[in-house]
Design a protein around this motif. Structure first.
Motif, PDB file in Angstrom:
ATOM      1  N   PHE A 132       0.881  -1.177   0.000  1.00 20.08           N
ATOM      2  CA  PHE A 132       0.000   0.000   0.000  1.00 20.08           C
ATOM      3  C   PHE A 132       0.910   1.216   0.000  1.00 20.08           C
ATOM      4  O   PHE A 132       1.386   1.660   1.034  1.00 20.08           O
ATOM      5  CB  PHE A 132      -0.890  -0.012   1.247  1.00 20.08           C
ATOM      6  N   GLY A 163       0.627   4.511  -1.066  1.00 17.78           N
ATOM      7  CA  GLY A 163       0.257   5.827  -0.543  1.00 17.78           C
ATOM      8  C   GLY A 163       0.895   6.945  -1.325  1.00 17.78           C
ATOM      9  O   GLY A 163       0.288   7.466  -2.242  1.00 17.78           O
ATOM     10  N   PHE A 212      -8.551   0.820   3.861  1.00 13.75           N
ATOM     11  CA  PHE A 212      -7.564  -0.198   4.241  1.00 13.75           C
ATOM     12  C   PHE A 212      -8.246  -1.535   4.507  1.00 13.75           C
ATOM     13  O   PHE A 212      -7.731  -2.587   4.147  1.00 13.75           O
ATOM     14  CB  PHE A 212      -6.774   0.265   5.464  1.00 13.75           C
ATOM     15  N   LEU A 236       3.194  -1.804   4.442  1.00 19.48           N
ATOM     16  CA  LEU A 236       3.096  -0.340   4.469  1.00 19.48           C
ATOM     17  C   LEU A 236       4.473   0.298   4.416  1.00 19.48           C
ATOM     18  O   LEU A 236       5.414  -0.192   5.053  1.00 19.48           O
ATOM     19  CB  LEU A 236       2.400   0.116   5.755  1.00 19.48           C
ATOM     20  N   GLU A 293       6.970   3.889   4.798  1.00 19.59           N
ATOM     21  CA  GLU A 293       7.188   4.853   5.864  1.00 19.59           C
ATOM     22  C   GLU A 293       7.752   6.123   5.264  1.00 19.59           C
ATOM     23  O   GLU A 293       8.544   6.076   4.319  1.00 19.59           O
ATOM     24  CB  GLU A 293       8.209   4.293   6.873  1.00 19.59           C
ATOM     25  N   ARG A 315      -0.085   9.529   5.331  1.00 22.88           N
ATOM     26  CA  ARG A 315      -0.212   8.085   5.504  1.00 22.88           C
ATOM     27  C   ARG A 315      -0.390   7.834   6.989  1.00 22.88           C
ATOM     28  O   ARG A 315      -0.331   8.758   7.783  1.00 22.88           O
ATOM     29  CB  ARG A 315       1.027   7.392   4.964  1.00 22.88           C
ATOM     30  N   ALA A 322       2.297   3.049  10.790  1.00 20.00           N
ATOM     31  CA  ALA A 322       2.088   1.696  10.260  1.00 20.00           C
ATOM     32  C   ALA A 322       1.570   0.725  11.319  1.00 20.00           C
ATOM     33  O   ALA A 322       0.577   0.029  11.106  1.00 20.00           O
ATOM     34  CB  ALA A 322       3.389   1.176   9.650  1.00 20.00           C
ATOM     35  N   GLU A 349      -1.958  -1.205  11.540  1.00 25.05           N
ATOM     36  CA  GLU A 349      -1.957  -2.669  11.423  1.00 25.05           C
ATOM     37  C   GLU A 349      -2.559  -3.347  12.653  1.00 25.05           C
ATOM     38  O   GLU A 349      -3.145  -4.429  12.542  1.00 25.05           O
ATOM     39  CB  GLU A 349      -0.543  -3.167  11.132  1.00 25.05           C
ATOM     40  N   SER A 405       5.409  -3.613   8.424  1.00 24.79           N
ATOM     41  CA  SER A 405       5.604  -2.173   8.598  1.00 24.79           C
ATOM     42  C   SER A 405       7.032  -1.807   8.220  1.00 24.79           C
ATOM     43  O   SER A 405       7.973  -2.442   8.686  1.00 24.79           O
ATOM     44  CB  SER A 405       5.427  -1.768  10.062  1.00 24.79           C
TER      45      SER A 405
END
Lengths: 362, 448
Positions: B15, B17, B38, B55, B57, B76, B79, B83, B97
């Protein structure tokens, strides 16, 4: 009659009594599972609690031979988000040592995944053991701890406001996703740290999460909810009056509880538990007895506080008693109020959506 | 058709973003922030038996020419907080993450990752990245403290500290019943001293038995590859094209053997995009439409500005590349890792030659160049794409693909509904999860 009060429940391990884990039917590993979090938070919400607070800190929950592990409180609250619909979800996070920028983004995300039901109990501890774990210097001076709490809270508030509510524009005329005039640098410098910003998480649905502070660490005007303490009901009432005089917006009080359960008197339950490890007295009254004793205490406090947080000795035993013998009759009588489905925590507490500190009037 | 191997391919979803690969302006483009986006993506992925949800960062909002970059998706979630919420609405998919070793604290990260692992029943993973720029450091207590050359030695120290904290709590230190004498046994503190850290961590959580959080790594430099060979369970590689993927996987397996690890102990998942339609021609047309939607006229200009280091808004996106030269020698670090530290003049000269030869406008050139850089993707019908994936499996070029959908939240729908059944019919893709933990579902050895 005063407005109905909100009841909160504090979750820490198997309960506040250090020997609680010996009087449950699940294993230590099950305590640390998602299924366990699901069971307890849904039971608390169904019972009518308006707020669940999750214990947290730099160090494990307790000392051997008792529970020495605790799931991250922000994650427990986030996990609870999609499986609940009205209860406020409030983790405890220290201001000290951890990164204010991480805290600000974690809490912003918490507010998104709970659809505006996030809060934060801010604490500050800086013992040498804690400092050593983070390669940092201890902070033991009370004034320095208060300063750090104030700085970290200020940084968080600036970071939550670093996005205006309508910053995402998706404008196909200019092909801009975001209006950068509505994104702001926090540019905060405190006594021990600075942070630039903006947050990477967009502004929380509530604008500002509901911040809970223990009276003494932060001034009542600095937080949305002041937690007051007193060793008896009269002392709590006096502490609540004092907090309101000093500008408190909302006031909640803590009560430790251990109730009669399934024919066993509370005093006998407490004696059995204390035979393993003694539950040391804290700053709060402890109700040891039948549900009616707690009901009486809640009635007495109801005119003086906005909420009461119950700290149960053994969650698995005391939560069903609270649900059926305490909350059910008090909700029926209108003494306490359960939140509305879909309400944000600010709405549940009657707090407005706050203006953004960076937004210019237009 | 017979093949000598029966390797299967797995999928993960990245994902993303940020970056312009995510199309935010189509009618079906959903929220990038709302939890429901999500939930839909991850539940679709889990229906498709994806191994992991991944995800990225970004610890500072990207800037362009000194201002916050406004053309791509911005914003965003934290993470692990997201989650943890997703763990409540899923049962098998891994939760990965991306976490900076530079701007996290070993004790805090070890705790939070272990916590997510418990909440999800052994499904947590971390993608270890090394941030070194001081610009990001302005958001943290320590500031920008790490030199670029030190980032992997520092990351090694960081990972060692996290592993020490986890190792300190043996699985059988935890009591198995409330009748035990003590809830847990074992010593409480974990010292870690080297050039980077001098700390005494307090152990906070026991392991999830056999399910240590899975370590991802994405660095592509020789040091990054060695780091992966030493620590990683999965590589999120930037080598999706078949021949390149074969070369990369051979190189990694050699490094693994040199590091004393079995050659199948590290799974290689390049980033990949799928563009699916009923005919190959329709898929090519769709791919063109996707690229044009990703590279808007403004995005094309901004892409060049990042390398030229100057404003180029007076140039026509449908005209030739700018005739002025770049004003920077090396590009900066504020637009994300894809743009960092390029030699500007060298690139610009090369680009002008390509654009002149192929008669590309600015926008056509950026579409051409970035689609090369990101990988063209696998484009076709479910059958032709399955044929291509068969070759990756036969040559053990990859263990899986980390799919980057260009649309949220519907971007996985055709993959799960149309491609995966075709792959499953060919025994190229798992028909169910084999276990409950991410290590089990990736075929990794159990580790506490």
């Amino acid at each position: 009659m005063a407005n109905p009060v909100l009841l909160a429940i504090h979750l820490d391990g198997d309960g506040a009594h250090p020997a609680a884990w010996r009087h449950v039917t699940h294993t230590p590993a099950e305590l640390l599972s998602g299924r366990r979090v699901q069971t307890i938070v849904t039971q608390a919400e169904v019972a009518g609690f308006g707020i669940i607070t999750f214990a947290g800190g730099h160090l494990p929950a307790g000392e051997a031979p008792n529970i020495t592990a605790r799931l991250d409180p922000v994650q427990q609250a986030a996990f609870a988000g999609p499986i609940t619909s009205r209860v406020g979800l409030v983790p405890t996070i220290p201001a000290t040592f951890v990164e204010p920028f991480h805290t600000a983004n974690q809490l912003a995300s918490l507010d998104h995944v709970t659809r505006g039901r996030g809060g934060w109990i801010i604490t500050a501890t800086g013992t040498p053991t804690e400092a050593r774990a983070y390669s940092q210097q201890p902070i033991t001076d009370e004034a320095a701890l208060r300063q750090e709490a104030r700085d970290v809270l200020t940084a968080n508030r600036l970071l939550w406001d670093s996005w205006e509510d309508d910053a995402v524009i998706r404008d196909t005329a200019t092909w801009r996703y975001v209006d950068r005039e509505k994104l702001h640098y926090a540019d905060f410098t405190g006594a021990t740290f600075s942070v630039k910003g903006p947050n990477y998480v967009p502004r929380p649905p509530q604008g500002q999460l509901v911040v809970f502070g223990h009276d003494g660490l932060l001034d009542p005007t600095e937080v949305e909810v002041t937690i007051v303490h007193g060793t008896n009901i009269a002392a709590i009432i006096a502490a609540a009056a004092s907090a309101r005089e000093r500008g408190a917006t909302r006031v909640i009080a803590d009560l430790e509880v251990i109730l009669d359960s399934r024919g066993v008197p509370a005093a006998e339950r407490l004696a059995t538990l204390d035979a393993s490890t003694v539950w040391a007295a804290g700053d709060d009254p402890r109700i040891v007895g039948p549900a009616d004793d707690l009901i009486a205490a809640i009635r007495e406090l109801a005119a003086h506080v906005d909420g009461i947080r119950l700290i149960p000795a053994v969650i698995d035993t005391d939560l069903p008693e609270l649900q059926f013998a305490v909350l059910r009759p008090l909700i029926r009588e209108g003494i306490i109020a359960a939140p509305q489905t879909g309400a944000t925590l600010r709405e549940t507490l009657g707090l407005p959506h706050p203006a953004n500190r960076f937004a210019t009037a237009s | 058709m017979t093949t000598t191997t029966h390797r299967q391919i797995q999928f993960g979803v990245f994902f993303q973003g940020v970056n312009f690969s995510t199309i935010w302006h189509w009618p079906e483009s959903g929220s990038q922030t709302d939890f429901e986006s999500f939930r839909r993506v991850i539940q679709t992925a889990e229906r498709g038996k994806f191994a992991a949800f991944f995800l990225g960062e970004g610890l500072r909002l990207r800037e362009h020419l000194g201002k916050i970059h406004d053309l791509d998706v911005v914003g965003r979630h934290d993470a692990m907080t997201l989650e943890a919420a997703l763990a409540a609405v899923t049962t098998h998919i891994g939760l990965a993450s991306t976490l900076s070793a530079t701007y996290n604290d070993p004790a805090d990260l070890a705790y939070r990752l272990a916590s997510l692992n418990h909440l999800s029943g052994g499904r947590a993973a971390w993608n270890i990245v090394t941030t070194h720029n001081a610009w990001t450091g302005e958001n943290f207590r320590r500031g920008g403290y790490l030199a670029q050359d030190d980032r992997y030695t520092h990351a090694s120290s960081f990972v060692e500290a996290v592993y020490k904290i986890w190792d300190a709590w043996a699985a059988d230190d935890l009591a198995t019943s409330p009748q035990a004498e003590a809830w847990s046994t074992g010593s409480h503190t974990v010292p870690h001293q080297d050039g980077y850290y001098d700390l005494e961590a307090v152990k906070t959580l026991p392991p999830v038995p056999g399910a240590r959080p899975v370590a991802f790594q994405a660095g592509d430099s020789p040091e990054g590859r060695d780091f992966a060979a030493r620590y990683a369970d999965v590589i999120f590689s930037a080598h999706p094209e078949l021949n390149d993927a074969v070369t990369f996987s051979r190189d990694i397996r050699q490094r693994l053997v040199a590091a004393g690890r079995p050659e199948d102990s590290l799974k290689i998942f390049p980033g990949q995009t799928f563009i699916i339609a009923d005919t190959v021609e329709a898929a090519q047309e769709k791919a063109r439409h996707v690229l044009e939607s990703q590279v808007t006229p403004q995005t094309a200009i901004a892409y060049l500005e990042q390398f030229w280091g100057r404003e180029l808004s007076s140039y026509d996106p449908d005209g030739p590349l700018p005739d002025v030269d770049p004003v920077v020698a090396v590009t900066g670090s504020t637009r994300g890792s894809g743009f960092q530290l390029a030699k500007a003049q060298e690139l610009v000269d090369k680009w002008r030659a390509i654009a002149t030869e192929k008669h590309f406008s600015i926008r056509e050139f950026v579409i051409h160049w970035t689609s090369q850089g990101m990988g063209r993707g696998l484009i076709g019908t479910p059958i032709t794409i399955a044929d291509q994936i068969q070759r990756y499996a036969d040559e053990w070029a990859v263990d899986g693909f980390n799919i980057t959908p260009w649309l949220v939240p519907s971007g996985l729908d055709d993959i799960v509904n149309e491609l995966i059944p075709e792959l499953q019919n060919r025994n190229l893709y798992p028909t169910d999860y084999v276990g409950t933990t991410l290590r089990q579902n990736l075929g990794l050895a159990p580790r506490d």
